[in-house]
Every structure is written in structure tokens, then in C-alpha cells.
Write an enzyme that holds these catalytic residues in place. Sequence first.
Site, short mmCIF file in Angstrom:
data_model
loop_
_atom_site.label_atom_id
_atom_site.label_comp_id
_atom_site.label_asym_id
_atom_site.label_seq_id
_atom_site.Cartn_x
_atom_site.Cartn_y
_atom_site.Cartn_z
CB SER A 63 -1.32 0.32 1.12
OG SER A 63 -2.25 -0.79 0.43
CE LYS A 66 -4.74 1.23 -1.09
NZ LYS A 66 -4.23 0.53 -0.86
CB SER A 118 -5.11 1.94 3.18
OG SER A 118 -3.32 1.17 2.15
#
Length: 395
Positions: free
Chosen positions: A66, A69, A126
Site C-alpha cells: 500500500s 497509494k 488505505s
Amino acid sequence: MMITSKNKAHTSAKKCLTKLGLLALLTVGVLLSSHSHAKYASFVMDADTGRVLHSVNADTRNYPASLTKMMTLFMLFEALEQKKVTLNTKLRVSRKATWQPPSRLGLKAGSHIRVEDAIYALVTKSANDVATVVGEALGGTEWEFAKLMTKRARQIGMKSTNFRNASGLPNRRQLSTARDMATLGNELWKRYPQYYKYFKTTKWSYKGRTYGNHNKLMKKYDGMDGIKTGYIRASGFNLVTSVKRGGHRLIGVVFGGKTANRRNTHMAKILDKGFTKLDPKMMAAYKQKKKAKQQKRAYEIASKRRSTAWGVQVGAFNTIKKARVQAKAAIKRAPSYLTGAKTKVVPLKNGSKKVYRARVVGVEKREAYRACRALKKMRHPCMVFRAKGTQVASR
């Protein structure tokens, strides 16, 4: 004989192919296995000068999870700067976005989410579904958006990074390095300070639910104001941080942590070393100040416990209920001295009978004596005592 010979040759060839097939499968299995283990890497740099203060496997390519992101947000911040979208622009949720596995918001196909809410969802929750929504809004498709992400990453100096999606969900060709992620973290802070503030968010509420930031270290490490955590099984626990202390800002990266706690502890350790290396006098003064603060806090807690370790007893009764009623009555009759104190019923065996002492605890010595004087004037029995230990009893 000819047929038998051909059969033997055919059987031999078949066995050979079978062995080769098994060997190929084993080789693939080994490759899959080797990729499934998270690789450790860490990196710390001075955000202002680019000086490297710590580096281990900084250029080893790993799965960013993640942390991806961060690049999705970089692209969204850039779109905001270029006025392609505003914070109030509504992004449409596709069916594909709703199929993304957790972590997600659980958006419905055909619904919309504001750009600002999308930013919060990516920073705190997230959310994978929201990452797909952003990717499709800016790139037409998530695949096209990933190509734009990779191209832009190269332009800002991320030489070893490839993106294949907007979320960081598992993809063998989605790879990055600790050095590249530090570069991205630094670019986010420098280029978009007006949007970087979103990374400081600890809680965000959306449609009646509150989501906490996965970056728990932000609350514990002084000066930390972002940036992002990441985890998939193949990557381990990843983290990129930005910390400002004593006029210096450091960017830290850890890939492949065994657990979130061990990753956080390690991050704090390498950041401390980075600050010490950069400015030993500042770090020494900071540690001394922190130690003095902890000692002061410990002293205040101990003093408070000592000062409130007094109470008054207002009688003994044959039931718990009667004792509790009298203790509460005492607080009401002497509110100037007992407001905020707590009632406590203490059993006592008196021969074959059990009696219950009604007490009010958690006050200072002076207040206890004054309360007793006031209660006695109202013909209410009262006795001052000092509680054993320093724990305040519950109501």
C-alpha cells in the site's frame, strides 16, 4: 518387433517429458517460494539536503504494497494543482472498484465519492476500492493509470519502480525500492505542502463510521507527521515516515518488517540514529529533555497518588446497599470537600456476622478532615483514614 520398439521409444520419451515437466514445476515452485518471502530494506535521508544517513539494501526491488497509494495520491495532488479536479469533484465508483479485496470502504457501484473523502480514505483506511476509483478517474482505466504512475515516477527520480495498479494489491511486476520510496515521500512533502497535511490525519469519519490511521507510530514518535504504511504477505510490513525535529526533516523507509510493532520499533531506532548522525548535540539535548519530561510526569503521578490516598468512613451497615447509599449521601452533604471522590464498600467479618463499611476515597488529607468536621456538625458519623497503597477505589 517394430511396434514394440516404437512403443518403448514412445514410453521413454513420455517419461522424459514427464520428468522435465516435474522439474519445470519444481523450478517455478522455487521461484514462487523465493518471491513470497519479504526482503528487508531500510533507508533514512535528510529531506533538505538529500544526504543519506542510513542505508541497507536500499536498491533491492521489493513489493511496495500500500505504499503504492503514495504515488496514487501524488497523481491526485498533481491533478488538483493543475485544476483537472477540485476537492469537491465527485468520482464515480465502477463495478470493478467494488470487487477489490479489503481493506476497502465498501462503496456501491454507480455511487460517487468526493476527491477530499478519497484522499482521507487512502491516507487512513488505505481503501483499495477508493484507489481503483481514483485510478479510473485520472487514467480512464486503472491499467492506463498505472502506466502514467510509472512514467511520472521515472520523471521524479524513482528509477527502479514499476506500477501495475493504484492500490498495491499483489502483482509480481509491481516493484520498488527503499530509495525510490524515500524519493517519493520527499517529493510529496516538498511539492505539495498544502496537501501533505492530509497525511497527519489520525481519524476520519465517513457515513457514520470512523476510521483510524494505520500509522500508529505517528502518535508515539515525536515530530512524525506522516506518511504511509503497507502490507501484503509477500512484502511484509512496510512503512515510509517523515519526521521534523530540531529544524531537521528526515524521511525514513522500512521494507519487510516481520510485524507492525517490530517494524515501528526498528523505524524509531534508525530515525534516532539518523538524527544523532546529522546533529549529535541536538539529539543529545532532545534525549535529555525527554528524560526530564518523563521523570517529571512520573513524579506528578506519584505525588497525585500520594495526595489522594485519603478517605472518610461514614459508618458500617449490615447490607452493601445501605453502605453504598450512606457513602453517596456523605458526598452530597459535603460537596465542597468530596465532589469527585469515589465511594467504596469494604466488607468486614465481625464474629459470625458480616458488616459493610461505607467509605469515600480518593481525596487529599486536608479535604478528608474538613469533610469529617462538616459531616459531624450534621450529626453524621465520620472517621478519617489513609488508604493502603495508592490505588483509588472504584465507585
